[in-house]
Design a protein around this motif. Sequence first.
Motif, PDB file in Angstrom:
ATOM      1  N   TYR A   7       0.771  -1.190   0.085  1.00 57.01           N
ATOM      2  CA  TYR A   7      -0.093   0.182  -0.037  1.00 57.01           C
ATOM      3  C   TYR A   7       0.897   1.375   0.064  1.00 57.01           C
ATOM      4  CZ  TYR A   7      -3.711   3.316   1.248  1.00 57.01           C
ATOM      5  OH  TYR A   7      -4.544   4.190   1.003  1.00 57.01           O
ATOM      6  N   ALA A   9       0.073   5.743  -1.007  1.00 51.33           N
ATOM      7  CA  ALA A   9      -0.991   6.866  -1.211  1.00 51.33           C
ATOM      8  C   ALA A   9      -0.226   8.329  -1.304  1.00 51.33           C
ATOM      9  CB  ALA A   9      -2.072   6.789   0.069  1.00 51.33           C
ATOM     10  N   TYR A  15      -6.708   8.845   2.479  1.00 52.28           N
ATOM     11  CA  TYR A  15      -6.216   7.593   2.542  1.00 52.28           C
ATOM     12  C   TYR A  15      -6.562   6.889   4.081  1.00 52.28           C
ATOM     13  CZ  TYR A  15      -2.205   9.829   4.869  1.00 52.28           C
ATOM     14  OH  TYR A  15      -1.732  10.904   5.579  1.00 52.28           O
ATOM     15  N   GLU A  18      -9.832   5.025   3.409  1.00 52.34           N
ATOM     16  CA  GLU A  18      -9.490   3.857   2.371  1.00 52.34           C
ATOM     17  C   GLU A  18      -8.794   2.746   3.387  1.00 52.34           C
ATOM     18  OE1 GLU A  18      -8.109   3.951  -1.884  1.00 52.34           O
ATOM     19  OE2 GLU A  18      -6.176   4.153  -0.695  1.00 52.34           O
ATOM     20  N   LEU A  47       1.436   6.781   7.147  1.00 46.95           N
ATOM     21  CA  LEU A  47       0.514   5.698   6.660  1.00 46.95           C
ATOM     22  C   LEU A  47       0.070   4.617   7.983  1.00 46.95           C
ATOM     23  CD1 LEU A  47       1.243   5.210   2.934  1.00 46.95           C
ATOM     24  CD2 LEU A  47      -0.736   6.508   3.824  1.00 46.95           C
ATOM     25  N   GLY A  91      -3.980   1.782  -3.264  1.00 48.31           N
ATOM     26  CA  GLY A  91      -4.019   2.983  -2.734  1.00 48.31           C
ATOM     27  C   GLY A  91      -3.653   3.999  -3.810  1.00 48.31           C
ATOM     28  N   SER A  92      -2.500   3.603  -4.624  1.00 45.46           N
ATOM     29  CA  SER A  92      -1.871   4.459  -5.536  1.00 45.46           C
ATOM     30  C   SER A  92      -1.507   3.922  -6.890  1.00 45.46           C
ATOM     31  CB  SER A  92      -0.737   5.356  -5.169  1.00 45.46           C
ATOM     32  OG  SER A  92      -0.142   6.005  -6.063  1.00 45.46           O
TER      33      SER A  92
END
Length: 109
Positions: A7, A9, A15, A18, A47, A91-92
């Motif tokens: 993950y 972001a 986030y 998410e 994160l 995530g990205s």
Amino acid sequence: RHTMLLYAAMKDKDYQNELREIAASKVADWVVFVPLAVSRGEDPEVLRESASGLFSCPVTVLSKDEGAKEAVRIAERYLKKYTNSLVLAAGSLYLVGEIKEVVQHDQFR
């Protein structure tokens, strides 16, 4: 089935929500927060702090010196260790692109 989640972001994305949704789904047996090569990428330690208490599985934070290359190495070991396993990248799309580049150039061997 064993599932690893890679993950990353962007700093300007939501986030937190998410991460809550992903954690609530209990889809992952192991979460790895990966730094992005772009300056807009959120620090993986931030994160982890945002996800504190959300995941009931192990969480790993890769350092800024590590990145998609190390994430792919970890994922490869995971896939070898567990048969019928799966690695998800979320995530990205930048993370997906960085992983794709590593795999295509076989830089993780």
